[in-house]
Design an enzyme around this catalytic site. Structure first.
Site: not given
Length: 397
Positions: A147, A173, A184, A270, A392, A397
């Protein structure tokens, strides 16, 4: 035992594929793993009470602990999607079973991505029908499950077990929503070893506690994810029995694969720029050591300090203090890298230039000695950066 080049399909009798079906704009988003024969299986699942539809389908498939195939999509989590979502997860299972000519009860299903959106089943159906395992590149599966990850995460190891070469491969992942308890993330481990599902489940449960459950990126536990292990026995080693040298070798392989995947997930948080490893020693028991280590690596204040390359040991000892582990606040020793910052909870002088070099590295080791016992434990995480907020804030979007 050695680490070798390869993919999730490196163990004998395994195949894998991935492709761009249209769930994402351009990147691969649909994948399969297949074993030539039904495989002994083990799994652990997210502890979030809000579970995605594929979790229930996979749990049902795991009733007899035998799995022959896995179908995975990214982009859509198929979580909080009600009755339609449950029907879609079952449809994914049935479509994969039909494509591979296996009983649908032997197909596990996994999804990852945005919560609350229904799967576009016409796209998934078309994508599944396009998968051709004999001509596929197995590495494409590694890409199809991602992702917000910035890289694939894989490891392959081999070892001799009772005279036969046994191979074990892992792929995962995970980038955000990483605070497993389990899980998670999505992680898949394949091996051609011959071992019972009962032993496999016990090993997975044990190693999950010291690897996958010891990573944290942001403190959020996902709705979707799992670790699934398949062992098809095609290495033709004698059945592995507990308490034997063969069992010990297999456990060592499993530890290596699990820890490597856990570290890769933590490193790829991230927006992350650094992998943080915390080792707590001198604890009264292993559980306390792991708990304290995870509290330190999960502290937003510690994570931001590491991003800012600030040796703020006060944030570290604070996290140790509220971890809930048995602690004597007058006995704590602490190091960042090789430099000791605390001795029996008292500040120590350190070389600022050397510390600056330590904190500039991509991997930072924090060591805490509680000095009350012999137990130890580790945890892994990453720094908390401006980029994490950006990723995040714009995720939907």
């Amino acid at each position: 035992m050695k680490i070798i080049e390869g993919t999730i399909a490196s163990p004998k009798g395994f195949h894998a594929a991935g492709l761009h079906s249209g769930l994402k704009k351009t990147k691969k988003d649909l994948g399969m793993i297949y074993s030539d024969v039904p495989a002994a299986a083990a799994a652990v699942y997210t502890t979030n009470q809000v579970k995605a539809a594929p979790i229930f389908v996979t749990k049902e498939a795991m009733v007899d602990a035998t799995i022959q195939a896995v179908v995975v999509n990214s982009a859509y989590a198929n979580a909080c999607t009600g009755k339609i979502g449950a029907e879609n997860a079952l449809a994914m299972q049935a479509l994969a079973a039909e494509q591979l000519a296996v009983p649908k009860e032997t197909v596990a299903v996994a999804s990852t991505g945005v919560i609350g959106k229904q799967l576009p089943m016409e796209i998934i159906e078309k994508g599944i029908k396009q998968i051709d395992l004999p001509t596929a590149n197995p590495y494409d599966f590694h890409e199809a499950i991602l992702t917000t990850d910035t890289s694939t995460k894989e490891i392959v190891v081999s070892a001799k077990i009772n005279g036969q070469t046994v191979t074990m491969a892992g792929v995962a992942k995970g980038s955000g929503m990483i605070h497993p308890n389990m899980a998670t993330m999505l992680a898949f481990i394949t091996t051609d070893a011959q071992i019972s599902s009962e032993l496999l489940q016990g090993i997975l449960a044990d190693k999950t506690e010291t690897t996958f459950n010891q990573i944290t990126v942001d403190g959020d536990t996902s709705t979707n994810d799992l670790v699934l292990v398949l062992a098809n026995g095609l290495a033709e080693n004698p059945m592995i029995e507990i308490g034997t040298p063969a069992y010990e070798t297999f456990v060592e392989m499993f530890q290596l694969v699990s820890e490597a995947l856990a570290k890769l997930i933590a490193k790829d948080g991230e927006g992350a720029t650094k992998l943080i490893e915390v080792e707590v020693v001198g604890a009264s028991n292993p559980s306390d050591a792991r708990l304290a280590a995870k509290k330190v690596v999960g502290s937003s204040l510690v994570k931001t300090a590491m991003f800012g390359e600030d040796p703020n040991w006060g944030r570290i000892i604070c996290a140790v203090g509220y971890a809930g582990s048995q602690t004597d606040p007058e006995k704590i020793d602490m190091w960042i890298g090789q430099q000791q910052l605390l001795k029996h909870s008292q500040p120590q002088e350190f070389d600022e230039a050397e510390m600056k070099q330590t904190l500039e590295k991509e991997k930072i080791l924090i060591t805490v000695d509680l000095n009350i016992g012999e137990a130890k434990g580790k945890a892994w995480g990453c720094d908390l950066t401006y980029k994490y907020v950006e990723v995040n804030a714009l995720y939907h979007t």
